[in-house]
Design an enzyme around this catalytic site. Structure first.
Site, mmCIF file in Angstrom:
data_model
loop_
_atom_site.group_PDB
_atom_site.id
_atom_site.type_symbol
_atom_site.label_atom_id
_atom_site.label_comp_id
_atom_site.label_asym_id
_atom_site.label_seq_id
_atom_site.Cartn_x
_atom_site.Cartn_y
_atom_site.Cartn_z
ATOM 1 N N ARG A 95 0.826 -1.214 0.000
ATOM 2 C CA ARG A 95 0.000 0.000 0.000
ATOM 3 C C ARG A 95 0.855 1.257 0.000
ATOM 4 O O ARG A 95 0.970 1.954 -0.999
ATOM 5 C CB ARG A 95 -0.949 -0.022 1.213
ATOM 6 N N ASP A 96 1.507 1.548 1.099
ATOM 7 C CA ASP A 96 2.298 2.771 1.218
ATOM 8 C C ASP A 96 3.475 2.755 0.252
ATOM 9 O O ASP A 96 3.891 3.796 -0.264
ATOM 10 C CB ASP A 96 2.789 2.914 2.662
ATOM 11 N N HIS B 213 6.471 4.402 12.757
ATOM 12 C CA HIS B 213 6.484 4.367 11.291
ATOM 13 C C HIS B 213 7.543 5.380 10.842
ATOM 14 O O HIS B 213 7.310 6.590 10.889
ATOM 15 C CB HIS B 213 5.102 4.746 10.758
ATOM 16 N N CYS C 12 9.857 9.574 -0.498
ATOM 17 C CA CYS C 12 9.384 10.675 0.334
ATOM 18 C C CYS C 12 8.894 11.793 -0.588
ATOM 19 O O CYS C 12 9.685 12.332 -1.367
ATOM 20 C CB CYS C 12 10.501 11.195 1.236
ATOM 21 N N HIS D 189 10.470 6.904 8.137
ATOM 22 C CA HIS D 189 11.045 7.013 6.801
ATOM 23 C C HIS D 189 12.546 7.263 6.949
ATOM 24 O O HIS D 189 13.003 7.800 7.952
ATOM 25 C CB HIS D 189 10.371 8.144 6.027
#
Length: 305
Positions: free
Chosen positions: A15-16, A207, A240, A209
């Site tokens: 998904r992400d 979560h 990102c 990055h």
């Protein structure tokens, strides 16, 4: 605080990781990705999202993906649901968990959805209520919890406030997300410690990055703060959006390699994830963004030759 003996990894690649791909990824590839990750032993996989195809065309086949995947017993298949229409799609698709989201940054909330933080969370009340009535797990994600592209620093109190609002809505789990990957370890420890003063740490996930290469250090700081749930993306899928060309989600292989070296149990087959990561990277015709994944793939090739 002692580090946890066991950690849950939420795999967000399908998904992400894929949602911002410019070229549409065929449904059968998405299904195969989810199935391979299921076979690797993940207890929670973000499979797709039920959002308007106008805004996220890559996820337009969410219903087809959910219908075609092989569901592994014990694995929770999550979908992102921004509104009641999305929830109805998730319900029809027999999703195990729906995910709602709000920003900890007032500037981000105003810039993206033209309303305040509290107003944005109010909008999720019907979804939260419907999820509870249907007996579906509800997860709340706090974006820009550790930095914002518009206002910069985000007050810790704002993160705690959003976490409490989401818990009040009935969320079973809360994601504290470093959306732009700017956080460092000491900051993460402070924020996670503040959140877990108000929310059970067993309900809090990290979560991160890896835009600035700090994600693994931030996961370690979270472990020290008592967090035992983390999100990651196979092969580091996902960029990102606020730092062109930068790495997005922390790579699952890197997280697993670190945790394995620390003796922390995940129940996930690292070798299987490495194979899947290289497969999807080859399909997308891009370098594998996982350092551990690339190193171990090269080690395999050296052994074979």
């Amino acid at each position: 605080m002692a580090l946890p003996d066991k950690v849950k990894i939420v795999e967000v690649g399908p998904r992400d990781g894929l949602q911002n791909e410019k070229e549409f990824v065929p449904t059968d590839i998405k299904v195969s990705l989810v199935n391979q990750l299921s076979d690797a032993g993940f207890l929670n996989i973000e499979a797709t999202s039920f959002v308007s195809p106008k805004w996220v065309p890559q996820m337009a086949d969410g219903a087809q993906v959910m219908e075609a995947i092989k569901r592994r017993e014990g694995t929770v298949y999550s979908v992102l649901t921004p509104n009641m229409r999305g929830f109805e799609g998730a319900l029809a698709a027999k999703a195990d968990e729906v995910v709602i989201f709000g920003a900890a940054s007032e500037a981000f909330s105003q810039k993206n959805i033209n309303c305040s933080i509290d107003e944005s969370i109010d909008r999720f009340e019907p979804v939260a209520r419907a999820a509870k009535e249907a007996g579906i797990r509800l997860r709340g994600s706090i974006s820009c919890a550790l930095g914002c592209p518009y206002q910069g620093e985000v007050p810790v109190e704002s993160v705690v406030h959003v976490a409490q609002r989401l818990i009040a809505l009935g969320c079973d789990e809360i994601d504290v997300a470093d959306t732009i990957g700017v956080a460092t370890a000491a900051q993460v420890y402070r924020v996670m410690s503040a959140v877990t003063e108000k929310v059970d740490p067993r309900q809090v996930s990290g979560h991160f990055h890896d835009t600035y290469g700090q994600a693994l250090a931030n996961i370690y700081a979270s472990l020290q703060a008592g967090i035992s749930i983390f999100h990651s993306s196979v092969a580091g899928l996902g960029g990102c959006p606020y730092a062109k060309g930068a790495t997005g989600n922390v790579a699952t292989e890197d997280v697993l390699y670190m945790l394995q070296g620390m003796g922390i149990e995940t129940g996930i087959d690292l070798d299987a994830v490495i194979t899947t990561g290289q497969w999807i990277s080859d399909y997308l015709q891009r370098p594998n963004a996982s350092r551990a994944g690339k190193a171990l793939v090269n080690k395999r090739a050296a052994v074979c030759t």
